[in-house]
Design an enzyme around this catalytic site. Structure first.
Site, PDB file in Angstrom:
ATOM      1  N   SER A 321       0.801  -1.237   0.000  1.00 55.55           N
ATOM      2  CA  SER A 321       0.000   0.000   0.000  1.00 55.55           C
ATOM      3  C   SER A 321       0.828   1.279   0.000  1.00 55.55           C
ATOM      4  O   SER A 321       0.270   2.357  -0.213  1.00 55.55           O
ATOM      5  CB  SER A 321      -0.936  -0.003   1.208  1.00 55.55           C
ATOM      6  N   HIS A 364     -15.105   0.186   3.777  1.00 56.33           N
ATOM      7  CA  HIS A 364     -14.875   1.491   4.386  1.00 56.33           C
ATOM      8  C   HIS A 364     -16.034   2.458   4.166  1.00 56.33           C
ATOM      9  O   HIS A 364     -15.972   3.607   4.604  1.00 56.33           O
ATOM     10  CB  HIS A 364     -13.607   2.122   3.782  1.00 56.33           C
ATOM     11  N   CYS A 377      -7.795   2.148   1.755  1.00 59.51           N
ATOM     12  CA  CYS A 377      -8.906   1.402   1.165  1.00 59.51           C
ATOM     13  C   CYS A 377      -8.487   0.784  -0.171  1.00 59.51           C
ATOM     14  O   CYS A 377      -8.136   1.492  -1.113  1.00 59.51           O
ATOM     15  CB  CYS A 377     -10.104   2.340   0.970  1.00 59.51           C
TER      16      CYS A 377
END
Length: 636
Positions: A321, A364, A377
């Site tokens: 991420s 989310h 997310c």
């Protein structure tokens, strides 16, 4: 009358006299020719040889340049070492002498003989041939006491490199070791037994740090004992080097990586100077300077954690991420997203027959760009990746310095991989698929980066977009290699998202909050293997080490005009927040609070224990399997 009284008959034969005279003349001529040959034709050569027998020359080693950290702390020095040399023309019995050397030093006779046979081709008979490169004080005393009984042996004093912090900076400093045949062939000024840089800064700055050897001439008697000496050329020391590395910070980074495999890069966002470049596990550079035994080399080579690998520049990993900031930047650059536009995350997105899940099972809810970055997310970025496609994500990532070497002053750097359609076609013979876009958007799939590339990118986000060359020398000038293709306001959005990830109660980097310091961060979790149902059913602490995800954290920190970017990668660290987060926090506390926090022993013990965990055995089948392939547990 008898011939007895005839005088004419008693005269010697004239031919005999002539022969005698001719013989004397011939001998005289022979001696004359020989005298001419020795005194005139070969006189100069014999005179030179006589002088050489009386006068000898010997190189004087030059001290290698010292290495210091940015605060002047010594990191690498030179110390006197004692080697045992053999002068062939002074030694009456080579084999007997080698046997005696083996008895004194504990070395194997056959090994000594092999060293002698190898080196004698490159060493003149009146020059010392180094047999044992490193003698103890006891061995020096023993050999010196018996020197007269063993002519030809000579104890040599030469500088030896010593690294004051052993494993702490091995991947930065590298090491020196004896020059091999190839190096001797390339560098005429090198002699057998000379040390040269083999890795790290020692290798890259070999020409600056080696210095220039001197030359001394000395007179010897018939037993080879020195009588007088004269310096013909003074040695010149190598240049001293000051690194940009902060020794204290390097200690902190290595302490928090103890018992882990991973790397830390800390870069000054305004100058590009590296304050820490830590890799764990490591090795001791000093082992190479004294000669690594085959047992030591085998231990390093076969270590499953590969301690010789510089993980910050030579290992490439899926970025997870932490790559979402690159993809968000691409979305802004190409106008593919409105940062205020929201996307609904229900926990998964479908593409064809495949379902791509968010890390949060329940989703989310509504997220805009900043919230998607703060809470990491996945669904938001799946949709963004689909919009951008590989072409634009690759183009933007390459413009941000990924997929190519940074140019750091260290050998064997890797550039990582930013995939393209063409790359996949050549590599696998397959076309790029829609699912590949989604994987790439969350830093998985074929994307591979180094921790140093990540640190440089986030330094660029912090400094207004400048991609700086990572520097290891304190006096190196800052070099701007490129620019992140974003406007000031777009970069500010990425910076704010980083800071909110730390300050927001739902942010994934809450643990690195530091009072009085503007801190931003982004976690990343890079999947190592596709998780089977069996692995998914296990708790974190039950997952075998090699199946655990890698943990990333990239961070920025700023206070009083000082700005740094930090990248930490912990192999199989499970999560970015818990695996890499404590390391980042310790680095920030050192840089801005002047505090040194020790890695708790409990954390080290947990890391040690993790490597011993194995998959739980499957329950035995109640009946015997009918075939061999039906039985047995499989790790993957």
């Amino acid at each position: 009358m008898s011939d007895l009284y005839n005088q004419a008959a008693q005269q010697p034969p004239r031919t005999g006299l002539f022969l005698l005279q001719a013989l004397i003349l011939g001998v005289f001529c022979l001696f004359s020719v020989r005298l001419w040959y020795l005194q005139i034709h070969q006189g100069e050569d014999f005179a030179r040889r006589a002088i050489e027998n009386q006068l000898r020359q010997e190189s004087v080693f030059s001290p290698r340049g010292l290495i210091r950290d940015r605060n002047g702390e010594l990191l690498a020095v030179n110390e006197p070492a004692y080697a045992l040399g053999l002068i062939r023309e002074d030694c009456p019995d080579i084999d007997k002498t080698l046997h005696q050397v083996a008895a004194w030093t504990g070395a194997d006779f056959e090994s000594l003989k092999a060293v002698y046979a190898k080196k004698r081709k490159r060493v003149k008979p009146f020059e010392p041939l180094t047999l044992v490169p490193d003698l103890s004080f006891g061995q020096v005393a023993l050999i010196d006491a018996n020197k007269l009984r063993w002519p030809g042996l000579e104890v040599q004093v030469r500088p030896r490199r010593r690294y004051l912090y052993g494993k702490l900076l091995a991947h930065v400093l590298g090491y020196v070791a004896e020059a091999n045949e190839e190096e001797l062939g390339k560098e005429p000024e090198l002699a057998l037994g000379d040390n040269v840089g083999k890795q790290g800064i020692e290798y890259m700055l070999e020409d600056r740090m080696r210095g220039v050897k001197g030359l001394v001439q000395y007179e010897v008697d018939v037993n080879g004992r020195r009588l007088q000496e004269r310096v013909l050329k003074h040695p010149r020391a190598g240049h001293e080097i000051s690194l940009s590395i902060d020794l204290g910070l390097q200690k902190v980074a290595m302490d928090w990586l103890a018992e882990e495999a991973g790397g830390v890069a800390v870069i000054d966002a305004d100058t590009g100077q590296l304050w820490a470049l830590a890799t764990s596990p490591s090795y001791d550079s000093n082992d190479f300077t004294v000669g690594l035994s085959s047992k030591q080399w085998a231990a390093l080579r076969d270590d499953p954690l590969h301690p010789m690998q510089n993980r910050v520049i030579q290992s490439v990993y899926p970025p997870g991420s932490v790559f979402k900031h690159v993809v968000a930047g691409a979305g802004l650059h190409y106008g593919a997203i409105d940062p205020y536009e929201t996307v609904v995350c229900n926990g998964a997105v479908r593409l064809g027959k495949h379902i791509f899940r968010c890390w949060r099972k329940g989703g989310h809810g509504k997220v805009d760009m900043e919230k998607a970055l703060v809470q990491s997310c996945d669904v938001y970025f799946y949709k963004l990746g689909k919009k951008l496609s590989v072409d634009r994500m690759s183009e933007f990532a390459q413009a941000c310095g990924f997929g190519e070497k940074t140019g750091i002053l260290l050998p064997h750097e890797k550039g990582g991989n930013i995939p393209t359609r063409e790359w996949k076609r050549k590599r696998f013979g397959e076309a790029w698929q829609g699912g590949d876009n989604l994987n790439m958007a969350i830093g998985q799939g074929y994307t591979l980066v180094t921790p140093l590339q990540v640190a440089r990118f986030f330094a660029g986000v912090l400094n207004g977009g400048k991609l700086l060359k990572p520097l290891l020398l304190k006096d190196e000038k800052t070099e701007v290699q490129g620019k992140i293709p974003l406007t000031g306001s777009q970069l500010a959005r990425l910076r704010n998202a980083l800071i909110e990830t730390v300050n927001d109660d739902h942010g994934t980097c809450r643990r690195i909050r530091t009072k009085g310091v503007a801190v931003g961060g982004k976690t990343g979790t890079a999947q190592v293997v596709r998780l089977t149902d069996e692995l998914k059913a296990l708790k974190d602490d039950e997952i075998p080490y090699r199946f655990r995800d890698h943990g990333w954290m990239a961070a920025i920190a700023e206070k009083d005009g000082r700005r740094f970017a930090i990248a930490v990668l912990v192999e199989h660290g499970l999560h970015g927040g818990s695996g890499a987060g404590p390391v980042v926090k310790a680095v920030i506390d050192y840089l801005f609070q002047n505090e040194v926090h020790k890695n708790p022993e409990a954390r080290k013990a947990k890391a040690r224990a993790a490597k011993l965990i194995k998959l739980p055995a499957k329950p035995k089948p109640k009946s015997k399997p009918k075939s061999k392939s039906a039985g047995g547990a499989h790790a993957n």
